[in-house]
Scaffold this motif. Structure first.
Motif, PDB file in Angstrom:
ATOM      1  N   VAL A 127     -57.698 -41.330 -10.049  1.00 31.43           N
ATOM      2  CA  VAL A 127     -58.037 -39.662 -10.182  1.00 31.43           C
ATOM      3  C   VAL A 127     -59.522 -39.441  -9.834  1.00 31.43           C
ATOM      4  CG1 VAL A 127     -56.648 -39.156 -12.247  1.00 31.43           C
ATOM      5  CG2 VAL A 127     -58.995 -39.695 -12.926  1.00 31.43           C
ATOM      6  N   SER A 128     -59.441 -38.468  -8.900  1.00 27.87           N
ATOM      7  CA  SER A 128     -60.562 -38.018  -7.699  1.00 27.87           C
ATOM      8  C   SER A 128     -61.751 -38.276  -9.149  1.00 27.87           C
ATOM      9  CB  SER A 128     -60.270 -36.882  -7.707  1.00 27.87           C
ATOM     10  OG  SER A 128     -61.496 -36.409  -6.166  1.00 27.87           O
ATOM     11  N   ALA A 129     -63.221 -39.293  -8.039  1.00 27.56           N
ATOM     12  CA  ALA A 129     -63.849 -39.661  -7.985  1.00 27.56           C
ATOM     13  C   ALA A 129     -64.994 -38.079  -8.248  1.00 27.56           C
ATOM     14  CB  ALA A 129     -64.751 -40.109  -6.974  1.00 27.56           C
ATOM     15  N   THR A 130     -64.323 -37.092  -7.070  1.00 23.06           N
ATOM     16  CA  THR A 130     -65.305 -35.777  -7.756  1.00 23.06           C
ATOM     17  C   THR A 130     -64.576 -34.313  -7.958  1.00 23.06           C
ATOM     18  OG1 THR A 130     -64.803 -35.105  -5.082  1.00 23.06           O
ATOM     19  CG2 THR A 130     -66.574 -36.313  -5.206  1.00 23.06           C
ATOM     20  N   GLY A 131     -65.318 -33.584  -8.019  1.00 21.38           N
ATOM     21  CA  GLY A 131     -64.628 -31.722  -8.740  1.00 21.38           C
ATOM     22  C   GLY A 131     -65.257 -31.651  -9.570  1.00 21.38           C
ATOM     23  N   ASP A 132     -65.681 -30.228  -9.973  1.00 17.65           N
ATOM     24  CA  ASP A 132     -66.315 -29.395 -10.315  1.00 17.65           C
ATOM     25  C   ASP A 132     -65.639 -29.950 -12.049  1.00 17.65           C
ATOM     26  OD1 ASP A 132     -67.696 -27.931 -12.187  1.00 17.65           O
ATOM     27  OD2 ASP A 132     -68.050 -26.726 -10.311  1.00 17.65           O
ATOM     28  N   ALA A 133     -66.430 -30.226 -13.051  1.00 13.49           N
ATOM     29  CA  ALA A 133     -66.498 -30.613 -14.244  1.00 13.49           C
ATOM     30  C   ALA A 133     -65.905 -29.181 -15.061  1.00 13.49           C
ATOM     31  CB  ALA A 133     -66.944 -30.923 -15.176  1.00 13.49           C
ATOM     32  N   ARG A 134     -66.498 -27.946 -14.521  1.00 11.56           N
ATOM     33  CA  ARG A 134     -66.418 -27.442 -15.711  1.00 11.56           C
ATOM     34  C   ARG A 134     -64.630 -26.624 -15.383  1.00 11.56           C
ATOM     35  NH1 ARG A 134     -71.222 -23.941 -13.499  1.00 11.56           N
ATOM     36  NH2 ARG A 134     -70.286 -24.976 -11.861  1.00 11.56           N
ATOM     37  N   VAL A 135     -63.922 -26.858 -14.209  1.00 13.43           N
ATOM     38  CA  VAL A 135     -62.380 -26.723 -13.799  1.00 13.43           C
ATOM     39  C   VAL A 135     -61.778 -27.554 -14.747  1.00 13.43           C
ATOM     40  CG1 VAL A 135     -60.499 -26.267 -12.075  1.00 13.43           C
ATOM     41  CG2 VAL A 135     -63.535 -25.744 -11.127  1.00 13.43           C
ATOM     42  N   ALA A 136     -60.776 -26.819 -15.181  1.00  7.26           N
ATOM     43  CA  ALA A 136     -59.452 -27.362 -16.095  1.00  7.26           C
ATOM     44  C   ALA A 136     -58.956 -28.560 -15.556  1.00  7.26           C
ATOM     45  CB  ALA A 136     -59.055 -26.621 -16.479  1.00  7.26           C
ATOM     46  N   ALA A 137     -58.526 -28.447 -13.946  1.00  4.05           N
ATOM     47  CA  ALA A 137     -57.661 -28.657 -13.211  1.00  4.05           C
ATOM     48  C   ALA A 137     -58.060 -30.497 -12.630  1.00  4.05           C
ATOM     49  CB  ALA A 137     -57.073 -28.205 -12.181  1.00  4.05           C
ATOM     50  N   SER A 138     -59.682 -30.400 -12.423  1.00  5.85           N
ATOM     51  CA  SER A 138     -60.475 -31.799 -11.890  1.00  5.85           C
ATOM     52  C   SER A 138     -60.450 -32.856 -12.656  1.00  5.85           C
ATOM     53  CB  SER A 138     -62.078 -31.244 -12.062  1.00  5.85           C
ATOM     54  OG  SER A 138     -62.076 -30.117 -11.450  1.00  5.85           O
ATOM     55  N   HIS A 139     -60.098 -33.909 -12.157  1.00  9.42           N
ATOM     56  CA  HIS A 139     -60.225 -35.045 -12.585  1.00  9.42           C
ATOM     57  C   HIS A 139     -58.699 -35.081 -13.323  1.00  9.42           C
ATOM     58  CE1 HIS A 139     -64.186 -35.653 -11.703  1.00  9.42           C
ATOM     59  NE2 HIS A 139     -64.534 -34.628 -12.216  1.00  9.42           N
ATOM     60  N   ALA A 140     -57.678 -35.132 -12.445  1.00  9.21           N
ATOM     61  CA  ALA A 140     -56.366 -34.780 -12.850  1.00  9.21           C
ATOM     62  C   ALA A 140     -55.302 -34.854 -11.959  1.00  9.21           C
ATOM     63  CB  ALA A 140     -56.045 -34.116 -13.449  1.00  9.21           C
ATOM     64  N   VAL A 141     -53.848 -35.728 -12.711  1.00 13.65           N
ATOM     65  CA  VAL A 141     -52.171 -35.743 -12.113  1.00 13.65           C
ATOM     66  C   VAL A 141     -52.213 -35.150 -12.553  1.00 13.65           C
ATOM     67  CG1 VAL A 141     -53.182 -37.954 -12.158  1.00 13.65           C
ATOM     68  CG2 VAL A 141     -51.715 -37.187 -10.162  1.00 13.65           C
ATOM     69  N   VAL A 142     -50.897 -34.867 -12.037  1.00 10.46           N
ATOM     70  CA  VAL A 142     -49.308 -34.416 -13.004  1.00 10.46           C
ATOM     71  C   VAL A 142     -47.941 -35.420 -12.109  1.00 10.46           C
ATOM     72  CG1 VAL A 142     -47.237 -32.989 -12.917  1.00 10.46           C
ATOM     73  CG2 VAL A 142     -49.969 -32.424 -12.942  1.00 10.46           C
TER      74      VAL A 142
END
Length: 359
Positions: A127-142
């Protein structure tokens, strides 16, 4: 890690008129052959799906097909796997902000009369190495969905995997998205249920700080399975993984429990209501709408600013849409499937209208 099976043949080399003194008379002039193992060799059910790639294109049935950037097979030394891979940024399919390499069912069925089933065994590899951790969808995949083909085209089911950077274990959870009453779908929201680990609502306190790692989570590369059955309006879910408790859930798809403002759950009040997503659902939920399965890698991390939507816009690295740069520094999602199966009810009909609207 092998992407192909190689069958080697000895080859004799001729230098001028001299023959190298190696006896290979039985194999002289034979060329080395390369036999590709296609996804349709591993999971032979691709007549039932269109394949959407991470560049937004619809390639149709994926029989005897591979794409080195998004969709191919690997062998881990024991088993062949089908690889679905999708970057954080690039061309997307339909109206989504997110890239996907994903199968979409070519038929649709109606929840009230359904008798339809999808199963899969998989492992998430990145899953993505970057992304704002406060955003619920960061570091996720469906990794699996039920999607409506009609009206708002909402999603009564999304199965997520999410893991924060630096942690060993991630979470598996599933979402129900309300089928919003009225014509304004901008107020729709999801309700998240944890399977192993946390649900969608557990986020970091700061952009690069993370909540505690889930003790009962799933690691990258750890297999798990899901089973989705929709029959007579009821969705039944089953999640299994060796060494983890089997989890089951039931959700009515034709009678809503979210028809008034008072019905909005606390989780939704905290996540979605503050950003104006405070709608209610039609009383008959997804009744009368054609629904269909999806399976693959629907990357939930994107490069849009969290100021646009603090739940869905990750502000992650996309290198301006350069896929290879994203792959080089782990700004992508990757999911491997070992097995999958689908059974389709006799009442299902063509889903061509959905693709005509979204391709």
């Amino acid at each position: 890690m092998k992407r192909v099976i190689i069958k080697s043949a000895a080859v004799c080399l001729f230098l001028g008129i001299s023959v190298i003194l190696n006896s290979c008379s039985n194999t002289a002039n034979k060329e080395e052959t390369k036999e590709t193992v296609y996804a349709s060799d591993v999971i032979p059910f691709f007549d039932d799906w269109n394949l959407i790639l991470g560049d937004g294109s619809n390639v149709g049935h994926a029989n005897n097909f591979e794409n080195e950037d998004f969709f191919y097979t690997v062998n881990d030394g024991k088993t062949n796997w089908v690889v679905f891979k999708s970057p954080n940024g690039g061309d997307t399919h339909g109206t989504s902000n997110n890239t996907r390499t994903e199968l979409a069912q070519v038929k649709k069925w109606y929840p009230a009369t359904a008798d339809d089933k999808l199963t899969a065994t998989l492992k998430v590899m990145n899953v993505s190495a970057t992304g704002d951790a406060r955003v619920a969808a960061s570091h996720a995949v469906v990794v699996g969905q039920i999607h409506s083909a009609d009206a708002h085209e909402n999603e009564p089911l999304k199965i997520f995997y999410k893991k924060f950077p630096g942690q060993t274990k991630g979470s598996v959870f599933w979402h129900y998205e309300i089928n919003t009453a009225g014509d304004d779908n901008s107020k729709r929201w999801d309700y998240s249920s944890a399977v192993w680990g946390n649900d969608f609502s557990v986020v970091g306190a700061e952009e690069n700080s993370y909540p505690e790692e889930p003790k009962d989570g799933i690691e990258l590369g750890e297999e798990f399975s899901y089973e989705i059955v929709v029959k007579d309006g009821i969705m039944n879910l089953k999640f299994t993984s060796e060494g983890h408790e089997t989890k089951t859930f039931t959700k009515n798809l034709i009678a809503s429990e979210f028809t008034t403002t008072a019905d909005i759950p606390k989780q939704t009040q905290e996540l979605f209501v503050p950003i104006g997503q405070d709608g209610v659902e039609r009383k008959n939920a997804y009744t009368g709408e054609g629904c269909f399965f999806k399976l693959g890698c629907y990357n939930q991390t994107n490069g849009k600013s969290p100021e646009v939507n603090k739940n869905w816009c990750s502000g992650a690295e996309t290198h301006g849409g350069d896929i290879q740069k994203q792959y080089a520094d782990e700004n992508y999602a990757e999911v491997w499937f070992k097995t999958a199966s689908m059974s389709i009810s006799d009442a299902s009909v063509s889903n061509q209208g959905y693709f005509e609207k979204n391709d």
